[in-house]
Design an enzyme around this catalytic site. Structure first.
Site, PDB file in Angstrom:
ATOM      1  N   HIS A  56       1.695  -6.465   6.515  1.00  0.00           N
ATOM      2  CA  HIS A  56       1.781  -7.040   5.171  1.00  0.00           C
ATOM      3  C   HIS A  56       3.078  -7.832   5.026  1.00  0.00           C
ATOM      4  O   HIS A  56       4.093  -7.512   5.657  1.00  0.00           O
ATOM      5  CB  HIS A  56       1.758  -5.941   4.118  1.00  0.00           C
ATOM      6  N   GLU A  58       5.370  -7.977   2.695  1.00  0.00           N
ATOM      7  CA  GLU A  58       6.546  -7.218   2.266  1.00  0.00           C
ATOM      8  C   GLU A  58       7.148  -6.437   3.428  1.00  0.00           C
ATOM      9  O   GLU A  58       8.358  -6.432   3.633  1.00  0.00           O
ATOM     10  CB  GLU A  58       6.196  -6.231   1.139  1.00  0.00           C
ATOM     11  N   CYS A  85       1.121  -2.968  -2.488  1.00  0.00           N
ATOM     12  CA  CYS A  85       0.239  -1.822  -2.312  1.00  0.00           C
ATOM     13  C   CYS A  85       1.100  -0.553  -2.175  1.00  0.00           C
ATOM     14  O   CYS A  85       2.325  -0.624  -2.166  1.00  0.00           O
ATOM     15  CB  CYS A  85      -0.632  -2.014  -1.066  1.00  0.00           C
ATOM     16  N   CYS A  88       3.472  -0.641   0.917  1.00  0.00           N
ATOM     17  CA  CYS A  88       4.627  -1.515   0.719  1.00  0.00           C
ATOM     18  C   CYS A  88       5.576  -0.952  -0.337  1.00  0.00           C
ATOM     19  O   CYS A  88       6.794  -1.074  -0.205  1.00  0.00           O
ATOM     20  CB  CYS A  88       4.167  -2.924   0.371  1.00  0.00           C
TER      21      CYS A  88
END
Length: 152
Positions: A56, A58, A85, A88
């Site tokens: 992801h 992040e 999410c 993260c």
């Protein structure tokens, strides 16, 4: 923390990263880290390219800073186009990011206000400053356009 430029200014860089992800057939989420009014690192989703569901934006941008020897990111602001999410959010908490600014909510997987707000849960040892809805329409349109193109 980054008073020289407004959050909208910095979010445009994250949106540029999200656009790069879109062009690479990745879910268009982009993230940047800013410290002392300077863009320090940027990344976008790479789950397909890395064949890794954990790649992801992040996580990738935070890992860049950690790889340079920083353990805690209290002096950083994370700009991300879509609400983090739960994974993260955990990374943000454990690395003590000082401020998180995101564009649009993720009603299905968001952990910064949609489903749950891990970032402001007082049971954790760190709670970043949290700002939502920055360039929300642009961020939301990018995600919607991506998934609309997949349904055709």
């Amino acid at each position: 923390m980054n008073s020289k430029y407004p959050d909208e200014y910095w979010m445009k860089f994250a949106i540029d990263e999200a656009r790069s992800a879109f062009q690479e057939n990745e879910v268009p989420i982009g993230a940047i880290l800013v410290k002392n009014n300077k863009l320090i690192a940027s990344a976008h989703n790479r789950t397909n390219a890395a064949n890794n569901g954990l790649a992801h934006a992040e996580k990738l941008v935070i890992e860049k800073i950690i790889a340079n020897g920083e353990k805690f990111l209290n002096d950083y602001t994370l700009y991300v186009t879509v609400e983090p999410c739960l994974m993260c959010a955990g990374i943000i908490i454990w690395t003590r990011v000082g401020k998180v600014v995101f564009g649009c909510y993720d009603e299905k997987a968001g952990a910064a206000g949609s489903i749950y707000n891990a970032l402001l849960d007082k049971n954790f040892n760190h709670n970043p400053e949290l700002i939502s809805g920055v360039c929300e329409d642009e961020c939301s349109t990018l995600i919607k356009d991506f998934f609309r193109s997949k349904r055709k």
